[in-house]
Scaffold this active site. Structure first.
Site, short mmCIF file in Angstrom:
data_model
loop_
_atom_site.label_atom_id
_atom_site.label_comp_id
_atom_site.label_asym_id
_atom_site.label_seq_id
_atom_site.Cartn_x
_atom_site.Cartn_y
_atom_site.Cartn_z
N LYS A 15 20.82 6.26 97.68
CA LYS A 15 19.73 7.01 97.03
C LYS A 15 18.90 7.69 98.11
CE LYS A 15 18.71 6.54 92.99
NZ LYS A 15 19.26 7.20 91.78
N THR A 61 22.93 3.01 93.20
CA THR A 61 21.90 3.73 93.94
C THR A 61 20.52 3.44 93.36
OG1 THR A 61 22.04 5.76 92.61
CG2 THR A 61 23.55 5.56 94.48
N GLN A 226 15.21 25.17 128.56
CA GLN A 226 16.06 24.05 128.95
C GLN A 226 15.34 23.14 129.94
OE1 GLN A 226 16.98 27.21 128.60
NE2 GLN A 226 19.16 27.45 128.17
N HIS A 254 10.61 33.10 119.02
CA HIS A 254 10.38 34.24 119.90
C HIS A 254 9.12 35.02 119.53
CE1 HIS A 254 14.21 33.76 121.90
NE2 HIS A 254 14.86 33.78 120.74
#
Length: 305
Positions: A15, A61, A226, A254
């Site tokens: 679930k 579930t 990075q 950006h």
């Protein structure tokens, strides 16, 4: 009749996105914990539910949903990680044929509303500084715990460059030594098994790591996203000995300086166009040297972006 042969591959069920809100009313000053919880179970014995529709071993579930709410009352939610560990233990130890599973939580933060400058005892306003993440994974008899954050949107208006990259006939990007750098950080950190067994102050760790990530982003003079990603992961691991590795996804948000020359105006990096796509997507893992790898910890955890 078809002569095609098929078999069942990896599977899990449960679930998803149970909105569990726990209010602590022990004192007139209430506390709130607000989670979205997903529970999914695995087990080789469950194959018949897929192949023949035999539900004899299917823990419904709906049962998983009810357990999530009941455990919020029975055990409380001291931290998302501890709460998920209780759920994992219950299903794996309570049903012999359940071999493991994946339990996930997102936590939504609330601040107290200020009234006459004082925090109100039982009125709250949602905050927007990222969403806390937690997962517990039980696979191959091992339990793995990760914490994390997503949608942590950050921006620095200077202190970022991007230059020195190779150029070919398709390169149009202009080098810059002063740019806006913005990203929406998704980060997950895996805890060392020994630390989980010994006990971790998950809430305190989350607060400290979040602070370290933000301060590192702010203070590192970045030559590339990075480089910033690595510095943030390194700082988190240095800050907390419980962390084995950190994984990041950081999409570039950006910001391009808008050309105001047609209007007779200069634009010395003051007015920008915020572009939502396409975007650079930077991902990376930073690992504590000597920490044993644990690929099972990341099994089926959703993609970062």
């Amino acid at each position: 009749m078809s002569d095609v042969s098929v078999s069942l591959g990896a599977n899990k069920y449960g679930k998803a996105e149970n909105r569990v809100v726990r209010i602590y009313r022990d004192t007139p000053r209430h506390e709130i914990v607000d989670l979205s919880v997903t529970s999914q179970l695995r087990g080789a014995a469950l194959v018949e539910s897929y192949l023949t529709g035999d539900n004899a071993l299917v823990v419904a579930t709906d049962t998983q949903k009810n357990t999530a709410f009941a455990f919020a009352k029975k055990h409380g939610i001291p931290s998302p990680e501890e709460y998920l560990l209780k759920l994992a233990e219950h299903f794996v130890s309570g049903f012999d044929w359940i071999e493991g599973g994946l339990w996930q939580a997102e936590q939504y933060e609330w601040d107290r509303i200020l009234v006459d400058g004082k925090p109100h005892d039982h009125s709250f306003v949602r905050t927007g500084q990222g969403t806390r993440l937690a997962t517990v994974q039980v696979v191959d008899g091992q339990t793995h715990v990760t914490g994390g954050v997503k949608d942590l949107t950050v921006l620095k208006s200077t202190g970022s460059e991007f230059a020195g990259f190779p150029r070919d006939e398709y390169t149009t990007l202009v080098e810059t030594h002063d740019r806006i750098m913005a990203t929406s950080v998704t980060g997950r950190w895996r805890f060392l098994p020994d630390a989980v067994e010994a006990g971790i102050d998950y809430n305190g760790l989350y607060a400290e790591v979040s602070s370290v990530l933000l301060s590192t982003f702010a203070t590192v003079h970045s030559l590339a996203l990075q480089q910033t990603l690595f510095a943030m992961g390194k700082a988190a691991i240095e800050a907390r000995p419980e962390i084995a590795e950190v994984r990041f996804a950081m999409p570039n948000k950006h910001h391009f300086a808008y050309d105001l020359a047609p209007f007779g105006l200069d634009n010395p990096n003051e007015v920008f166009y915020a572009a939502d796509r396409p975007y650079g997507l930077i991902e990376g893992t930073i690992t504590r040297d000597g920490a044993a790898p644990a690929p099972g910890a990341w099994l089926d955890i959703p993609a970062f972006v």
